[in-house]
Write a protein that holds these residues in place. Structure first.
Motif: not given
Lengths: 235, 330
Positions: A60, A63, A92-97
């Motif tokens: 994550n 990425r 914020v837009s790409t990691v998630g969790g």
């Protein structure tokens, strides 16, 4: 790409020893160095996460920071604050969790606290980092000792502030020590907390990635590659 | 560990492409990672949106359709989706009546849905939110991230979805969703660890002859490990753990849920034991659902979710639903 940014920084940094020595190129170099370090250490982060989490922290983070690298490769914003806010939004837009909002908030709020100047001083950076870290603590409802990224970040920013913002190397060492000192702690936040006492005896993956981010700051300052310096120092 | 995949990195988009192929009644945006009812937005209807990490199928994408969700946002495996997905979903399904976010209580899901709600509200949408936190295995809530959201999510999505389909306003849909969330509790056991594609092997080591009690749905180990028990003994343990917290005075809805790789034959045997325990405790069971609904990849094991159900909840439970994962009355 980061090499070009570095050269530009060198070219425009002739003001030299002034108080406002850190420019946008420096912050972009911090982010790309962090991307290198996260990529290099992704498997180790995932391994730590598989012990007390769900084995995806490395992937994550990689990425997210690769997306940051790509974004900054296209266009480096003009100010230190804007670089960190752009990077934070991208995370914020790409990691998630939980890591996406938490790391995103760290960089966005630090960037916002840096203001709109084209250059910032080291003491300003130390103060802005504390603002960003406080925002993370508030968002996650966590405190030092909960076995989270804060256990690396607070010692780092304190070491940095103690040196008047000068000693990035001391911040790196403090963050690394803070991450190592999460081993005997019982997790009270995040997914590791479900394990109760079984979370004891493992190093927190979030504190470990936070220490990488601080190491990248020191490496960006020293003009060296964080990935190499980290793998040398991790034994 | 052999898996029916191409490469670990593309498992989620590959599955979404397959979902699009199999279900023309859904709009699947593989790039934005949203699954939406094709006829959305439905005029005059509150829209329900849920989401979470992938690996729990059919939850949530498999519950999109008339009578249940309007949209689902699948994240990476066991990783909550990002706010951009919820915002895109909300824009696609809002009819002007507002949207309800159904959020399982995990730090990542809560943070990302909170950020999405803020962004959607900035764009003028009305957003309601309900948190599902039903797992009684996590008890010490001041020292943890709180109870996990697991099987009760299905009850919340089905029952609130039925009320929304009747044209109820956002406040009522949100209220019934909360009522269901407050009335349902779960407990899960693992007979094997799950394997994520990225790791390529089991998430924890479970020696032969042992089982893990109080597991979640993300391959995290449970609270306690014991010598293997029979289906009857597991039912006694799981049902009592749920009842200790729920103390139902009404009939219950029961979900006997498989974690992914336990055969239906075993699940039905377990279901019989769950009914036996409930009969011994003099708790009538109004409806029972058996199957793999809230899964944890290829984990073996099961969870029991019980929900106190009044007449209104039962009526909404029985209402028609047409989704890939749950379908009756139509």
């Amino acid at each position: 790409m980061s090499g070009k940014v570095t050269n530009d920084a060198g070219g425009s940094g002739e003001g030299g020893e002034g108080a406002q020595e850190l420019d946008a190129a420096f912050f972009a170099r911090w982010m790309t160095t962090a991307a290198d370090a996260v990529s290099h250490e992704a498997d180790r982060l995932t391994e730590l996460d598989s012990a007390i989490g769900d084995a995806d922290h490395g992937g994550n983070m990689r990425r997210g920071f690769e997306a940051v690298r790509e974004e900054l490769g296209e266009d480096v914003p003009g100010t230190p604050g804007a670089v960190l806010m752009t990077a934070g939004r991208k995370l914020v837009s790409t990691v998630g969790g939980a890591s996406g909002p938490l790391y995103g908030t760290l960089l966005r709020r630090t960037g916002k606290a840096l203001g709109t100047g084209e250059r910032v001083g080291r003491e300003e950076l130390a103060a802005a980092l504390r603002t960003g870290i406080d925002a993370v603590a508030q968002l996650g409802g966590a405190a030092v000792g909960d076995k989270t990224m804060l256990d690396a970040l607070y010692p780092a920013v304190e070491a940095l502030a103690d040196s008047g913002g000068k000693d990035f190397e001391a911040a790196r060492a403090a963050a690394e020590r803070g991450a190592e000192e999460t081993v005997p702690l019982q997790a009270r936040k995040g997914r590791a907390s479900y394990l109760g006492e079984r979370s004891i005896g493992h190093q927190d993956p979030g504190a470990t990635s936070a220490a990488l981010l601080v190491a990248a700051l020191a490496a960006a300052d020293a003009g060296q590659d964080a990935a190499t310096s980290d793998s040398g120092g991790s034994e | 560990m052999r898996m029916l995949i191409n490469v670990p990195e593309s498992v989620v988009p590959d599955a979404l492409r397959g979902m699009a192929a199999a279900h023309p009644e859904l709009t699947v945006d593989v790039d934005k990672r949203v699954v939406v009812r094709r006829d959305a937005p439905v005029a005059g209807k509150v829209a329900l949106i849920s989401g979470g990490g992938s690996g729990h199928e059919p939850l949530h994408g498999g519950f999109v359709g008339p009578g249940m969700l309007d949209a689902a946002c699948p994240g990476e495996i066991f990783t909550s989706p990002v706010p951009d997905q919820m915002v895109a979903a909300a824009a696609a399904v809002d009819s002007g009546e507002g949207v309800l976010f159904i959020v399982k209580n995990y730090t990542g899901d809560v943070l990302n849905f909170d950020m999405a709600a803020e962004l959607a509200e900035d764009e003028g949408l009305r957003v309601g939110k309900v948190l599902v936190e039903d797992d009684v295995a996590v008890t010490d809530s001041t020292h943890t991230a709180g109870r996990r959201g697991t099987g009760a999510t299905l009850f919340v999505e089905k029952i609130a979805g039925a009320l929304a389909a009747e044209g109820a306003p956002l406040e009522r849909v949100e209220a019934i969703a909360r009522q269901v969330a407050d009335s349902a509790r779960s407990f899960g056991v693992a007979l094997s660890a799950c394997s994520t594609p990225a790791k390529g092997g089991p998430m924890f080591e479970l020696p032969p002859g042992e089982l893990e009690l109080g597991v979640g749905i993300h391959g995290e180990p449970g609270r306690e490990r014991r010598a293997m028990m029979t289906a009857g003994e597991i039912a006694d343990f799981a049902v009592d753990a749920v009842l200790e917290d729920l103390r139902p005075e009404e009939p219950v809805l029961a979900l006997v849920n498989g974690m992914g790789s336990t055969p239906l034959l075993e699940l039905y045997g377990f279901c019989g034991e769950v009914h036996r325990v409930l009969a011994e405790r003099r708790i009538p069971v109004a409806r029972t659902l058996v199957g793999n609904y809230v899964t944890s990849l290829d984990m073996a094991g099961a969870s029991v979710t019980l929900c106190r159900a009044d007449e209104e909840l039962l009526r909404l439970w029985d209402a028609p639903v047409r989704t890939p994962g749950l379908r009756w009355g139509v």
